[in-house]
Structure formats: C-alpha cells, structure tokens
Write a protein that holds these residues in place. Structure first.
Motif, mmCIF file in Angstrom:
data_model
loop_
_atom_site.group_PDB
_atom_site.id
_atom_site.type_symbol
_atom_site.label_atom_id
_atom_site.label_comp_id
_atom_site.label_asym_id
_atom_site.label_seq_id
_atom_site.Cartn_x
_atom_site.Cartn_y
_atom_site.Cartn_z
ATOM 1 N N ASP A 214 -77.503 84.814 118.643
ATOM 2 C CA ASP A 214 -76.807 84.329 117.301
ATOM 3 C C ASP A 214 -76.940 83.084 117.231
ATOM 4 O OD1 ASP A 214 -77.158 87.052 116.733
ATOM 5 O OD2 ASP A 214 -74.876 87.417 116.694
ATOM 6 N N VAL A 215 -77.124 82.112 116.278
ATOM 7 C CA VAL A 215 -76.915 80.893 116.088
ATOM 8 C C VAL A 215 -75.528 80.615 115.740
ATOM 9 C CG1 VAL A 215 -77.572 78.601 114.618
ATOM 10 C CG2 VAL A 215 -79.495 80.447 115.180
ATOM 11 N N ILE A 216 -74.817 79.561 116.562
ATOM 12 C CA ILE A 216 -73.488 79.239 116.272
ATOM 13 C C ILE A 216 -73.355 77.796 115.717
ATOM 14 C CG2 ILE A 216 -71.182 78.942 117.275
ATOM 15 C CD1 ILE A 216 -71.989 81.821 117.399
ATOM 16 N N THR A 217 -72.795 77.682 114.528
ATOM 17 C CA THR A 217 -72.801 76.477 113.725
ATOM 18 C C THR A 217 -71.314 76.123 114.030
ATOM 19 O OG1 THR A 217 -72.392 77.391 111.734
ATOM 20 C CG2 THR A 217 -74.690 76.778 112.300
ATOM 21 N N THR A 218 -70.980 74.779 113.431
ATOM 22 C CA THR A 218 -69.381 74.233 113.394
ATOM 23 C C THR A 218 -68.671 75.147 112.602
ATOM 24 O OG1 THR A 218 -70.437 71.943 113.482
ATOM 25 C CG2 THR A 218 -68.112 72.386 112.992
ATOM 26 N N ARG A 219 -69.331 75.760 111.372
ATOM 27 C CA ARG A 219 -68.355 76.497 110.550
ATOM 28 C C ARG A 219 -68.313 77.993 110.929
ATOM 29 N NH1 ARG A 219 -70.048 77.976 104.407
ATOM 30 N NH2 ARG A 219 -68.377 79.441 103.848
ATOM 31 N N VAL A 220 -69.405 78.627 111.647
ATOM 32 C CA VAL A 220 -69.094 79.666 112.304
ATOM 33 C C VAL A 220 -68.421 79.763 113.333
ATOM 34 C CG1 VAL A 220 -70.662 81.449 113.762
ATOM 35 C CG2 VAL A 220 -71.577 80.449 111.581
ATOM 36 N N LEU A 221 -68.355 78.772 114.280
ATOM 37 C CA LEU A 221 -67.485 78.819 115.419
ATOM 38 C C LEU A 221 -65.877 78.558 115.048
ATOM 39 C CD1 LEU A 221 -66.913 78.603 118.558
ATOM 40 C CD2 LEU A 221 -67.119 76.054 118.335
ATOM 41 N N GLN A 222 -65.752 77.706 114.033
ATOM 42 C CA GLN A 222 -64.311 77.452 113.412
ATOM 43 C C GLN A 222 -63.874 78.914 112.708
ATOM 44 O OE1 GLN A 222 -63.276 77.667 109.964
ATOM 45 N NE2 GLN A 222 -61.331 76.686 110.072
ATOM 46 N N GLU A 223 -64.793 79.567 112.008
ATOM 47 C CA GLU A 223 -64.459 81.011 111.467
ATOM 48 C C GLU A 223 -64.215 81.807 112.669
ATOM 49 O OE1 GLU A 223 -67.840 81.639 108.711
ATOM 50 O OE2 GLU A 223 -66.689 80.547 107.199
ATOM 51 N N ALA A 298 -59.696 70.382 114.533
ATOM 52 C CA ALA A 298 -60.054 69.242 115.293
ATOM 53 C C ALA A 298 -60.786 69.405 116.600
ATOM 54 C CB ALA A 298 -58.775 68.710 115.787
ATOM 55 N N LEU A 299 -60.512 70.836 117.240
ATOM 56 C CA LEU A 299 -61.412 71.026 118.439
ATOM 57 C C LEU A 299 -62.693 71.322 118.040
ATOM 58 C CD1 LEU A 299 -61.226 71.869 121.292
ATOM 59 C CD2 LEU A 299 -60.726 74.196 120.718
ATOM 60 N N VAL A 300 -63.046 72.053 117.394
ATOM 61 C CA VAL A 300 -64.553 72.123 116.756
ATOM 62 C C VAL A 300 -65.076 70.898 116.385
ATOM 63 C CG1 VAL A 300 -66.015 73.417 115.199
ATOM 64 C CG2 VAL A 300 -63.919 74.391 115.991
ATOM 65 N N GLU A 301 -64.272 70.261 115.702
ATOM 66 C CA GLU A 301 -65.231 68.771 115.220
ATOM 67 C C GLU A 301 -65.327 67.944 116.568
ATOM 68 O OE1 GLU A 301 -63.427 64.577 113.169
ATOM 69 O OE2 GLU A 301 -62.591 66.555 112.749
ATOM 70 N N GLU A 302 -64.483 67.936 117.554
ATOM 71 C CA GLU A 302 -64.685 67.330 119.034
ATOM 72 C C GLU A 302 -65.897 67.942 119.780
ATOM 73 O OE1 GLU A 302 -62.128 66.101 122.705
ATOM 74 O OE2 GLU A 302 -61.246 65.448 120.799
ATOM 75 N N MET A 303 -66.086 69.170 119.630
ATOM 76 C CA MET A 303 -67.158 69.788 120.291
ATOM 77 C C MET A 303 -68.286 69.363 119.813
ATOM 78 S SD MET A 303 -65.446 73.747 120.981
ATOM 79 C CE MET A 303 -66.750 74.228 121.705
ATOM 80 N N GLU A 304 -68.242 69.334 118.424
ATOM 81 C CA GLU A 304 -69.516 69.016 117.468
ATOM 82 C C GLU A 304 -69.989 67.666 118.062
ATOM 83 O OE1 GLU A 304 -71.125 68.290 113.049
ATOM 84 O OE2 GLU A 304 -69.400 69.365 113.412
#
Length: 364
Positions: A214-223, A298-304
């Motif tokens: 499954d493809v994980i994007t910033t939005r998917v990970l945050q959600e 903030a964490l997901v943004e930093e991971m991105e």
C-alpha cells in the motif's frame, strides 16, 4: 470701667461670635492635626506592609522559579530519558529486522510475511506510543508545576499577616514537593506494560487492512497516526488514559478532602487529587487533542522533508516506510531543550491560555 461696660453692651454680640469662631477654628485645627497624624501613621503602616508584602512575594517567586528550573532541567528530561530506555527495552524491533535481514533467500513467503507484519505493528506501536507518552508527560508535569505554584501563592498570601520570612510560612513541605514531582515516573515504572498492550491493540485495529505494498503518503501517514490515537483514547471508560499517568487510588481522597482536616489529609494527597481533577477536565482533554495533533503534524512533516527525503509527498510502499517509522523514536524522545515538538506544544496559544487560567484559579 464705664467705657468697658459700654463697649461690652454695644459689641457683646460681635465679641461672642468672634470668640466662638476662634474657638471653633482652634478645635478644627486640633482635629485636623490629629487626623493628619493618623493618616501619616496609617500611610507608614501601609508602606511597611507593602514592603513586607513585596519581600515575601519576591521570596515566593524565587522559590517557584527554582522549582520550575528543577522541573525543566531535571524532572522532565529524566522522565523522557527513562521513557525512551524502557520503550526500547519493551518494544525491540531489532530482532525482527535481524531475522528479516539474515533470512533473505531462506525464509518462506508466509514466514517473511509474518515477520513484516510484526515489524509493521511494532514500528507503529513504538512511534505512536512514544508520541503519546512524551506529549502527556510534558503536559502532566506542567500541570503539576502550575498547581504547586498557585498553592505557594495562596498559602503565602494567607500568611502575610503572621510572618515575613518564606521559610516560616506554612507552605508545602519540600518532601511533599519531591514526592509530588516523582509521581511523574508512574507511567514508566508502573503503567508502561498495560499502556503498550492497549496501544498495540489500537494499532492492530487500525492497520489490520494495510498491506505492505500500500502506498503511504504524508496525508495517509498523518491520518493513520491520528486514527490510532483516536481509537486508543476512546477505548474503555471515559478518561481511562489518566490511569497511565497517575495511581488510581489517589482519587479515593477526592470525596473526602473538603471535610477532612489537615492532619488526616496530607498536602501531597491534596495536590494529587487536584491534579486528577484537572486531567479529567474537558478543557484539558481539548488541550491533549490539540497537542497530539500538532505533534503528529510536525513529526510527519519532518519525516517528509528529512527522514525519507521527500518520498512521502508522492508516496512510498508501506514496506519502505516502516524502517523510517521505527527510527522516529529518537527524534520524538529527544531531550526537552532540543525537542522542537515540545516547543511547538508549549507555544500553542490554547496551551498557554489553559495554563495561565490554571495558575490563576484558586485551590479550595
């Protein structure tokens, strides 16, 4: 003599009026002098009281600031460091990763799939558990500092008339202070096993349909992270998560403190009861939700932008994201002075307002 009598008869009324005015004026003058002296004495007394008041407030402020400094430099860093060590011990993903690495070409497809699924659950559990625990510990300890601070203020104000030296005031015992702040270790020393179990249950529920491809994007990970937190916080009785932060039995005094004497209820237990009352308050729950969301964003943004070199923007397979998720714990549990996520939470307007109102509210 005839002249005097004549003068008296002719001017008696004027003389009496003049004498009366002079007498009244003298009396008013004396009364004014007395009143002036009393005002001067009162002003000196008030000035002396204001001076003593300022001395005590200065002493109290210095004491409170020393507590805040100890908490910022010792209590919170110790709690987070201890938390990081214990989570690493309790959720060790290195064994799974080693088996995957060493088993290349040797593991069957079902065995490999099982190990990847285990890595998926453990990695997300570690990340979300760390995020939740660091956020809650920082807020919990800050609640403690503000509750203790307002007690110091009120106790000092009540004692102004009887003492002018901070050490002579009936303030909170230093042992009670230390015991109060030491209670922040409860999560790590007592509640962590059950916390891990419940958090892992929430992760399993949310990720049960997720496949490694499954493809994980910033939005998917945050959600996904927010969904895990939502399931965890809503499972069980209302405010069940408070029992991960403090001993449940401390609430037994909550119904008796109002009618109990100082001899039967210690200051420590009063502080713990007040702390729990704050934690189960709707306003605090709102602050928790806001803080967790900001931390997650903030964490997901930093991971991105850093961890996966922007790969989350366009999306990556879950299998390729898992190793990066596993590494987030070191960033999440960084010491408070270098932890930008905690700084983001501290700077939130809602958080600042909440703690300002908490400190201003008067203990019963």
């Amino acid at each position: 003599m005839d002249f005097v009598r004549g003068f008296w008869r002719k001017h008696r009324r004027k003389v009496l009026v003049t004498a009366g005015c002079l007498g009244s004026g003298y009396l008013l003058y004396k009364l004014y002098n007395i009143h002036t002296r009393r005002l001067a004495d009162l002003e000196r007394e008030l000035a002396h009281e204001r001076e003593n008041d300022e001395i005590i407030k200065t002493q109290m402020k210095a004491h409170f600031e020393s507590i805040q400094m100890i908490v910022d430099s010792t209590t919170l860093p110790h709690a987070i460091q201890y938390l990081s060590i214990r989570i690493s011990e309790e959720i060790d993903v290195s064994d799974v990763m080693d088996r995957l690495d060493k088993g290349k070409g040797m593991l069957s497809s079902p065995e490999k799939l099982q190990l990847w699924d285990e890595l998926k659950i453990l990695s997300f559990t570690r990340m979300v558990l760390s995020l939740w625990s660091v956020t809650m510990l920082s807020l919990y300890i800050r609640v403690q500092v503000n509750i203790l601070g307002r007690h110091l203020y009120v106790d000092t104000a009540r004692a102004l008339g009887s003492s002018h030296i901070l050490e002579e005031l009936d303030l909170i015992d230093r042992d009670d202070e230390q015991k109060f702040f030491s209670s922040a270790d409860f999560l790590v020393t007592n509640a962590l096993p059950s916390l891990i179990s419940d958090m892992q249950g929430a992760v399993e529920e949310v990720l049960k349909g997720k496949q490694l491809k499954d493809v994980i994007t910033t939005r998917v990970l945050q959600e996904t992270v927010m969904r895990v937190l939502e399931v965890f916080m809503s499972t069980g009785s209302p405010h069940h998560w408070v029992d991960y932060l403090m001993m449940p039995q401390d609430t037994k005094l909550s119904g008796t403190t109002s009618g109990s004497s100082d001899e039967t209820v210690s200051k420590f237990h009063q502080l713990m009861v007040e702390t729990r009352e704050v934690l189960i308050n709707t306003e605090f729950t709102n602050i928790v939700e806001i803080s967790l969301k900001c931390f997650t964003d903030a964490l997901v943004e930093e991971m991105e932008t850093q961890t996966v070199a922007g790969g989350l923007a366009t999306g990556k397979p879950l299998a390729k994201v898992l190793p990066h998720i596993e590494k987030t714990m070191n960033v999440i549990t960084a010491e408070p002075s270098k932890n930008r996520f905690l700084q983001i939470i501290r700077d939130l307007p809602e958080v600042k307002l909440f703690f300002t109102l908490l400190y201003a509210s008067m203990p019963q």
